[in-house]
Structures are given as structure tokens and as C-alpha cells.
Motif scaffolding. Sequence first.
Motif, PDB file in Angstrom:
ATOM      1  N   ARG A  13      77.271  37.962  20.111  1.00 53.96           N
ATOM      2  CA  ARG A  13      76.933  38.324  18.731  1.00 53.96           C
ATOM      3  C   ARG A  13      75.509  38.859  18.656  1.00 53.96           C
ATOM      4  NH1 ARG A  13      76.673  32.509  15.659  1.00 53.96           N
ATOM      5  NH2 ARG A  13      75.507  31.463  17.273  1.00 53.96           N
ATOM      6  N   LEU A  14      75.316  39.735  17.667  1.00 57.05           N
ATOM      7  CA  LEU A  14      74.022  40.341  17.373  1.00 57.05           C
ATOM      8  C   LEU A  14      73.850  40.304  15.861  1.00 57.05           C
ATOM      9  CD1 LEU A  14      71.477  42.081  18.064  1.00 57.05           C
ATOM     10  CD2 LEU A  14      72.985  44.083  17.949  1.00 57.05           C
ATOM     11  N   VAL A  15      72.723  39.754  15.408  1.00 58.76           N
ATOM     12  CA  VAL A  15      72.461  39.615  13.972  1.00 58.76           C
ATOM     13  C   VAL A  15      71.128  40.279  13.652  1.00 58.76           C
ATOM     14  CG1 VAL A  15      72.114  37.975  12.080  1.00 58.76           C
ATOM     15  CG2 VAL A  15      73.757  37.465  13.887  1.00 58.76           C
ATOM     16  N   LEU A  16      71.086  41.012  12.557  1.00 63.53           N
ATOM     17  CA  LEU A  16      69.873  41.691  12.091  1.00 63.53           C
ATOM     18  C   LEU A  16      69.513  41.140  10.718  1.00 63.53           C
ATOM     19  CD1 LEU A  16      67.852  44.032  12.703  1.00 63.53           C
ATOM     20  CD2 LEU A  16      69.397  45.515  11.401  1.00 63.53           C
ATOM     21  N   LEU A  17      68.251  40.708  10.560  1.00 60.51           N
ATOM     22  CA  LEU A  17      67.774  40.125   9.302  1.00 60.51           C
ATOM     23  C   LEU A  17      66.442  40.754   8.901  1.00 60.51           C
ATOM     24  CD1 LEU A  17      68.289  36.402  10.314  1.00 60.51           C
ATOM     25  CD2 LEU A  17      69.735  37.705   8.754  1.00 60.51           C
ATOM     26  N   PRO A  18      66.202  40.984   7.603  1.00 61.93           N
ATOM     27  CA  PRO A  18      64.871  41.439   7.184  1.00 61.93           C
ATOM     28  C   PRO A  18      63.902  40.253   7.238  1.00 61.93           C
ATOM     29  CG  PRO A  18      66.307  41.200   5.286  1.00 61.93           C
ATOM     30  CD  PRO A  18      67.139  40.897   6.492  1.00 61.93           C
ATOM     31  N   GLU A  46      67.223  44.542  31.679  1.00 63.27           N
ATOM     32  CA  GLU A  46      66.624  45.009  30.428  1.00 63.27           C
ATOM     33  C   GLU A  46      67.707  45.573  29.512  1.00 63.27           C
ATOM     34  OE1 GLU A  46      62.529  47.151  29.743  1.00 63.27           O
ATOM     35  OE2 GLU A  46      64.033  48.617  30.373  1.00 63.27           O
ATOM     36  N   ILE A  47      67.670  45.162  28.243  1.00 64.58           N
ATOM     37  CA  ILE A  47      68.591  45.705  27.241  1.00 64.58           C
ATOM     38  C   ILE A  47      67.788  46.603  26.301  1.00 64.58           C
ATOM     39  CG2 ILE A  47      70.238  43.813  27.362  1.00 64.58           C
ATOM     40  CD1 ILE A  47      68.157  43.849  24.338  1.00 64.58           C
ATOM     41  N   GLU A  48      68.490  47.381  25.513  1.00 66.17           N
ATOM     42  CA  GLU A  48      67.834  48.220  24.512  1.00 66.17           C
ATOM     43  C   GLU A  48      68.495  47.966  23.167  1.00 66.17           C
ATOM     44  OE1 GLU A  48      66.281  52.298  25.328  1.00 66.17           O
ATOM     45  OE2 GLU A  48      67.877  52.855  23.924  1.00 66.17           O
ATOM     46  N   LEU A  49      67.667  47.635  22.174  1.00 59.64           N
ATOM     47  CA  LEU A  49      68.140  47.494  20.796  1.00 59.64           C
ATOM     48  C   LEU A  49      67.845  48.803  20.086  1.00 59.64           C
ATOM     49  CD1 LEU A  49      66.676  43.982  20.077  1.00 59.64           C
ATOM     50  CD2 LEU A  49      69.101  44.543  20.178  1.00 59.64           C
ATOM     51  N   ARG A  50      68.844  49.352  19.455  1.00 59.97           N
ATOM     52  CA  ARG A  50      68.663  50.610  18.732  1.00 59.97           C
ATOM     53  C   ARG A  50      68.984  50.374  17.269  1.00 59.97           C
ATOM     54  NH1 ARG A  50      71.836  54.618  22.965  1.00 59.97           N
ATOM     55  NH2 ARG A  50      70.627  53.985  24.801  1.00 59.97           N
ATOM     56  N   LEU A  87      73.149  46.848  20.484  1.00 54.79           N
ATOM     57  CA  LEU A  87      72.548  46.398  21.728  1.00 54.79           C
ATOM     58  C   LEU A  87      73.228  47.128  22.875  1.00 54.79           C
ATOM     59  CD1 LEU A  87      71.547  42.848  22.664  1.00 54.79           C
ATOM     60  CD2 LEU A  87      72.920  44.172  24.270  1.00 54.79           C
ATOM     61  N   TYR A  88      72.414  47.755  23.710  1.00 57.43           N
ATOM     62  CA  TYR A  88      72.900  48.527  24.852  1.00 57.43           C
ATOM     63  C   TYR A  88      72.390  47.895  26.140  1.00 57.43           C
ATOM     64  CZ  TYR A  88      74.246  52.328  21.712  1.00 57.43           C
ATOM     65  OH  TYR A  88      74.844  53.080  20.737  1.00 57.43           O
ATOM     66  N   ALA A  89      73.215  47.990  27.185  1.00 57.43           N
ATOM     67  CA  ALA A  89      72.819  47.517  28.510  1.00 57.43           C
ATOM     68  C   ALA A  89      73.086  48.626  29.522  1.00 57.43           C
ATOM     69  CB  ALA A  89      73.587  46.261  28.879  1.00 57.43           C
ATOM     70  N   LEU A  90      72.274  48.666  30.554  1.00 62.80           N
ATOM     71  CA  LEU A  90      72.367  49.700  31.576  1.00 62.80           C
ATOM     72  C   LEU A  90      73.271  49.218  32.712  1.00 62.80           C
ATOM     73  CD1 LEU A  90      71.131  52.506  32.105  1.00 62.80           C
ATOM     74  CD2 LEU A  90      69.299  51.360  33.340  1.00 62.80           C
ATOM     75  N   ARG A  91      74.322  50.001  32.982  1.00 64.09           N
ATOM     76  CA  ARG A  91      75.209  49.701  34.110  1.00 64.09           C
ATOM     77  C   ARG A  91      75.464  50.995  34.878  1.00 64.09           C
ATOM     78  NH1 ARG A  91      80.604  46.273  34.087  1.00 64.09           N
ATOM     79  NH2 ARG A  91      80.520  46.676  31.866  1.00 64.09           N
ATOM     80  N   ASN A  92      75.183  50.974  36.157  1.00 62.50           N
ATOM     81  CA  ASN A  92      75.397  52.144  37.023  1.00 62.50           C
ATOM     82  C   ASN A  92      74.736  53.400  36.462  1.00 62.50           C
ATOM     83  OD1 ASN A  92      76.986  50.539  38.751  1.00 62.50           O
ATOM     84  ND2 ASN A  92      78.810  50.949  37.520  1.00 62.50           N
ATOM     85  N   GLY A  93      73.529  53.253  35.919  1.00 67.20           N
ATOM     86  CA  GLY A  93      72.765  54.393  35.446  1.00 67.20           C
ATOM     87  C   GLY A  93      73.123  54.907  34.062  1.00 67.20           C
ATOM     88  N   ALA A  94      74.060  54.259  33.377  1.00 67.20           N
ATOM     89  CA  ALA A  94      74.462  54.701  32.036  1.00 67.20           C
ATOM     90  C   ALA A  94      74.334  53.545  31.049  1.00 67.20           C
ATOM     91  CB  ALA A  94      75.896  55.219  32.053  1.00 67.20           C
ATOM     92  N   TRP A  95      73.870  53.864  29.834  1.00 67.06           N
ATOM     93  CA  TRP A  95      73.744  52.849  28.786  1.00 67.06           C
ATOM     94  C   TRP A  95      75.101  52.599  28.149  1.00 67.06           C
ATOM     95  CZ3 TRP A  95      69.624  49.865  28.261  1.00 67.06           C
ATOM     96  CH2 TRP A  95      68.399  50.321  28.742  1.00 67.06           C
ATOM     97  N   GLU A  96      75.513  51.332  28.084  1.00 64.24           N
ATOM     98  CA  GLU A  96      76.767  50.933  27.440  1.00 64.24           C
ATOM     99  C   GLU A  96      76.450  50.144  26.178  1.00 64.24           C
ATOM    100  OE1 GLU A  96      79.706  48.776  29.663  1.00 64.24           O
ATOM    101  OE2 GLU A  96      79.284  49.953  31.464  1.00 64.24           O
ATOM    102  N   ARG A  97      77.138  50.473  25.114  1.00 70.27           N
ATOM    103  CA  ARG A  97      76.980  49.719  23.863  1.00 70.27           C
ATOM    104  C   ARG A  97      77.793  48.431  23.983  1.00 70.27           C
ATOM    105  NH1 ARG A  97      77.271  51.992  17.797  1.00 70.27           N
ATOM    106  NH2 ARG A  97      77.404  50.004  16.734  1.00 70.27           N
TER     107      ARG A  97
END
Length: 129
Positions: A13-18, A46-50, A87-97
Motif C-alpha cells: 500500500r501507498l498513502v498520500l496525505l497533506p 532505490e524506489i522513485e515516488l512520482r 511508487l516505481y522500482a527499477l528492475r533490469n534497467g526499467a522502472w516498473e510502477r
Amino acid sequence: MPELSTSLPPEDRLVLLPKNPGTFFAFWQFSASRAESFRLASFAPEIELRLFYAEDKTPASSHKAEWQAGRAYLPVPERGGNCEAALYALRNGAWERLLASNQAAAPAAAGMAEDRAYASLEFHKKVLS
């Protein structure tokens, strides 16, 4: 030490709050199987939050963090308004959502740094009502 699978949620799960007019707070939890994928290096550490504007899904900003951090503070995009995180994670050189968050409303467009004071629950009640 407790069994790892009992301390992790059954689903990711991913939650976004102000947090205040200038900051969103994002937190994420991975299930035992997803955490194991990171530990076995199926994904890079490393993950990336967009952030995206909810209305038209256009990109607003991005932030990198370690997968185990579980939380991050993200600046509200200049335009403010409703946003969503992914939230994206890098697998085999490509970002997966991997995850998508709820929509969260920034109380106002991002202002100057001095305008970004801590916002109490009372502030959010007044601004968001």
C-alpha cells in the motif's frame, strides 16, 4: 525475532496525505513477498515516488528514496490542487510502477518556504471544508 510475514501487511500500500500547505507526506508498506523481492535484488534498492496532478495525470515531481524507508516528505507542486502518488522500482534497467496512492488535496498552491509552517488538524478542517 518475530516471523517477518506476520509483521508485514498482506498487501502492498501507498498513502498520500497533506502535511501542510507546502508538503505532502507519503508512506508505503510492502507485503512479505514484495519485501523479499527487494531483498533478493529482483528490484534495485532505490524506489522513485512520482507525484501527478489528479485531474489530468500530468507529472508534477519525483523523489527517490530507499525501499525500506517507508515514508517521505514531498513538496507540493507549484500548481497545488489534487495530487496522486505512484511508487516505481527499477528492475533490469526499467522502472516498473508498483503502487498507486489515493488522491490528496494540497490546501493551497505551494508558496514561499516561510509560508510552509506546520499545519494542525484544525487548519486542515478550515481549509478543506
